[in-house]
Every structure is written in C-alpha cells, then in structure tokens.
Design a protein around this motif. Structure first.
Motif, PDB file in Angstrom:
ATOM      1  N   GLY A  65       4.957  11.233   2.393  1.00  0.00           N
ATOM      2  CA  GLY A  65       5.186  10.968   1.330  1.00  0.00           C
ATOM      3  C   GLY A  65       6.181   9.948   0.893  1.00  0.00           C
ATOM      4  N   ARG A  66       6.944   9.320   2.138  1.00  0.00           N
ATOM      5  CA  ARG A  66       7.914   8.641   2.154  1.00  0.00           C
ATOM      6  C   ARG A  66       7.530   7.325   3.005  1.00  0.00           C
ATOM      7  N   PHE A  67       6.980   7.853   4.154  1.00  0.00           N
ATOM      8  CA  PHE A  67       6.657   6.656   5.016  1.00  0.00           C
ATOM      9  C   PHE A  67       5.093   6.374   5.011  1.00  0.00           C
ATOM     10  N   THR A  68       4.704   5.330   5.532  1.00  0.00           N
ATOM     11  CA  THR A  68       3.340   4.859   5.471  1.00  0.00           C
ATOM     12  C   THR A  68       3.125   3.897   6.514  1.00  0.00           C
ATOM     13  N   ILE A  69       2.129   4.448   7.392  1.00  0.00           N
ATOM     14  CA  ILE A  69       1.827   3.657   8.430  1.00  0.00           C
ATOM     15  C   ILE A  69       0.592   2.819   8.393  1.00  0.00           C
ATOM     16  N   SER A  70       0.421   1.520   8.912  1.00  0.00           N
ATOM     17  CA  SER A  70      -0.744   0.678   8.624  1.00  0.00           C
ATOM     18  C   SER A  70      -0.875  -0.321   9.772  1.00  0.00           C
ATOM     19  N   ARG A  71      -1.999  -0.886   9.740  1.00  0.00           N
ATOM     20  CA  ARG A  71      -2.056  -1.865  11.095  1.00  0.00           C
ATOM     21  C   ARG A  71      -2.891  -3.197  10.349  1.00  0.00           C
ATOM     22  N   ASP A  72      -2.836  -4.204  11.094  1.00  0.00           N
ATOM     23  CA  ASP A  72      -3.794  -5.511  10.919  1.00  0.00           C
ATOM     24  C   ASP A  72      -4.205  -5.773  12.297  1.00  0.00           C
ATOM     25  N   ASN A  73      -5.179  -5.338  12.606  1.00  0.00           N
ATOM     26  CA  ASN A  73      -5.753  -5.956  13.924  1.00  0.00           C
ATOM     27  C   ASN A  73      -5.966  -7.170  14.281  1.00  0.00           C
ATOM     28  N   ALA A  74      -6.182  -7.926  13.015  1.00  0.00           N
ATOM     29  CA  ALA A  74      -6.477  -9.391  13.233  1.00  0.00           C
ATOM     30  C   ALA A  74      -4.935 -10.313  13.372  1.00  0.00           C
ATOM     31  N   LYS A  75      -3.846  -9.385  13.328  1.00  0.00           N
ATOM     32  CA  LYS A  75      -2.688  -9.955  13.814  1.00  0.00           C
ATOM     33  C   LYS A  75      -2.136  -8.697  15.098  1.00  0.00           C
ATOM     34  N   ASN A  76      -2.800  -8.212  15.259  1.00  0.00           N
ATOM     35  CA  ASN A  76      -2.348  -7.075  16.546  1.00  0.00           C
ATOM     36  C   ASN A  76      -0.879  -6.706  16.058  1.00  0.00           C
ATOM     37  N   THR A  77      -0.759  -6.303  14.988  1.00  0.00           N
ATOM     38  CA  THR A  77       0.544  -5.717  14.406  1.00  0.00           C
ATOM     39  C   THR A  77       0.443  -4.493  13.516  1.00  0.00           C
ATOM     40  N   ARG A  78       1.281  -3.640  13.821  1.00  0.00           N
ATOM     41  CA  ARG A  78       1.084  -2.167  13.194  1.00  0.00           C
ATOM     42  C   ARG A  78       2.528  -2.094  12.425  1.00  0.00           C
ATOM     43  N   TYR A  79       2.501  -1.339  11.264  1.00  0.00           N
ATOM     44  CA  TYR A  79       3.706  -1.603  10.369  1.00  0.00           C
ATOM     45  C   TYR A  79       3.981   0.099   9.887  1.00  0.00           C
ATOM     46  N   LEU A  80       5.257   0.219   9.839  1.00  0.00           N
ATOM     47  CA  LEU A  80       5.860   1.642   9.126  1.00  0.00           C
ATOM     48  C   LEU A  80       6.724   1.205   8.068  1.00  0.00           C
ATOM     49  N   GLN A  81       6.185   1.376   6.932  1.00  0.00           N
ATOM     50  CA  GLN A  81       6.715   1.268   5.602  1.00  0.00           C
ATOM     51  C   GLN A  81       7.593   2.360   5.256  1.00  0.00           C
ATOM     52  N   MET A  82       8.984   2.395   5.422  1.00  0.00           N
ATOM     53  CA  MET A  82       9.769   3.536   5.130  1.00  0.00           C
ATOM     54  C   MET A  82      10.557   3.430   3.876  1.00  0.00           C
ATOM     55  N   ASN A  83      10.195   4.501   2.829  1.00  0.00           N
ATOM     56  CA  ASN A  83      10.895   4.576   1.656  1.00  0.00           C
ATOM     57  C   ASN A  83      11.627   5.887   1.353  1.00  0.00           C
ATOM     58  N   SER A  84      12.719   5.848   0.421  1.00  0.00           N
ATOM     59  CA  SER A  84      13.402   6.794   0.052  1.00  0.00           C
ATOM     60  C   SER A  84      14.013   7.303   1.476  1.00  0.00           C
ATOM     61  N   LEU A  85      14.720   6.403   2.125  1.00  0.00           N
ATOM     62  CA  LEU A  85      15.358   6.780   3.408  1.00  0.00           C
ATOM     63  C   LEU A  85      16.569   7.652   3.175  1.00  0.00           C
ATOM     64  N   GLU A  86      16.697   8.484   4.276  1.00  0.00           N
ATOM     65  CA  GLU A  86      17.906   9.288   4.224  1.00  0.00           C
ATOM     66  C   GLU A  86      18.490   9.327   5.680  1.00  0.00           C
ATOM     67  N   PRO A  87      19.900   9.858   5.341  1.00  0.00           N
ATOM     68  CA  PRO A  87      20.548   9.588   6.765  1.00  0.00           C
ATOM     69  C   PRO A  87      19.949  10.308   7.953  1.00  0.00           C
ATOM     70  N   GLY A  88      19.152  11.407   7.645  1.00  0.00           N
ATOM     71  CA  GLY A  88      18.407  12.125   8.713  1.00  0.00           C
ATOM     72  C   GLY A  88      17.484  11.297   9.383  1.00  0.00           C
ATOM     73  N   ASP A  89      16.853  10.062   8.678  1.00  0.00           N
ATOM     74  CA  ASP A  89      15.957   9.233   9.469  1.00  0.00           C
ATOM     75  C   ASP A  89      16.640   8.182  10.393  1.00  0.00           C
ATOM     76  N   THR A  90      18.171   8.377  10.515  1.00  0.00           N
ATOM     77  CA  THR A  90      18.722   7.526  11.528  1.00  0.00           C
ATOM     78  C   THR A  90      18.327   7.889  12.638  1.00  0.00           C
ATOM     79  N   ALA A  91      17.892   6.712  13.493  1.00  0.00           N
ATOM     80  CA  ALA A  91      17.292   6.893  14.883  1.00  0.00           C
ATOM     81  C   ALA A  91      16.999   5.630  15.447  1.00  0.00           C
ATOM     82  N   VAL A  92      16.444   5.683  16.786  1.00  0.00           N
ATOM     83  CA  VAL A  92      15.887   4.347  17.319  1.00  0.00           C
ATOM     84  C   VAL A  92      14.156   4.910  17.245  1.00  0.00           C
ATOM     85  N   TYR A  93      13.845   3.967  16.574  1.00  0.00           N
ATOM     86  CA  TYR A  93      11.863   3.850  16.397  1.00  0.00           C
ATOM     87  C   TYR A  93      11.422   3.323  17.408  1.00  0.00           C
TER      88      TYR A  93
END
Length: 127
Positions: A65-93
């Motif tokens: 409900g907060r994060f959304t993963i997507s991909r654009d194969n034409a660009k060989n790129t994947r995304y992670l949209q992160m909304n409503s971030l919380e301090p507990g999300d702090t990390a190396v991704y």
C-alpha cells in the motif's frame, strides 16, 4: 548481468522517493526482479518483486500500500516508488535479478532465489 541502483537519499517521514535499477549485459536473463533492503545490524529482507511482463507483483507486508514496483524492459530499468516513508524504512536498498522464468508457485522472497545483485543505495528517513 550488472545491476546499478540509484535514487536513494534523505527524506522526511511521510515523503517519497523513487529508486531505479538499470540492468546491463545479458539482460534477457533478468526474468524476475526484486528489491531488498538491509538496515544496520539486521539481515537483508525482501521488499518487492516483479516478473518479466510486470503483470505479477508481490510485496512484503510492511510496505504493501505504500511501495510500488514496476519495470520498463525497453529501458532495462526497474523502479521502486516509495510513498509515505517511515523511519523504519531506513536501510540500504538493493535490486536483484533472478535468471529464471517466473513461476507463481515460487515466492521469490528470499535472497537465495536471486543470482545478480546491485551495489545498493542508501535511503534515510528522518522523523
């Protein structure tokens, strides 16, 4: 396959960030893509995954409900949209790729399923 993650940074709680992961090399082998994170002193944990076509996605309960993963194969790129971030999300991704065709019977939520890893990008959420 080489994976390059980017887009991390410092954001206040409630804010948003979008991570990107660009693949190079034998990208046809990246059938399943995932995002993991690792906080200091903790094990690397699954965040989100997506299959080649993008019509199957799955998330850790902590980010649903907060994060959304997507991909654009034409660009060989994947995304992670992160909304409503919380301090507990702090990390190396980390972005990761599995060189196998997606199967709905496999959860792809543990590191053992993934063959290739990016270098990680730091996300820090301040309270």
């Amino acid at each position: 396959v080489q994976l390059q993650a980017s887009g991390g940074g410092l954001v206040q709680a409630g804010g948003s960030l979008r991570l990107s992961c660009t693949a190079s090399g034998r990208t046809f082998m990246t059938y399943v893509m995932g995002w993991f994170r690792q906080a200091p002193g903790k094990e690397r944990e699954f965040v989100a995954g997506i299959n080649w076509t993008g019509d199957n996605t799955w998330y850790a309960d902590s980010v649903k409900g907060r994060f959304t993963i997507s991909r654009d194969n034409a660009k060989n790129t994947r995304y992670l949209q992160m909304n409503s971030l919380e301090p507990g999300d702090t990390a190396v991704y980390f972005c990761a790729a599995a060189s196998q065709i997606y199967s709905s019977s496999i959860p792809y939520s543990t590191t053992s399923w993934y063959d290739y890893w990016g270098q990680g990008t730091q996300v820090t959420v301040s309270s």
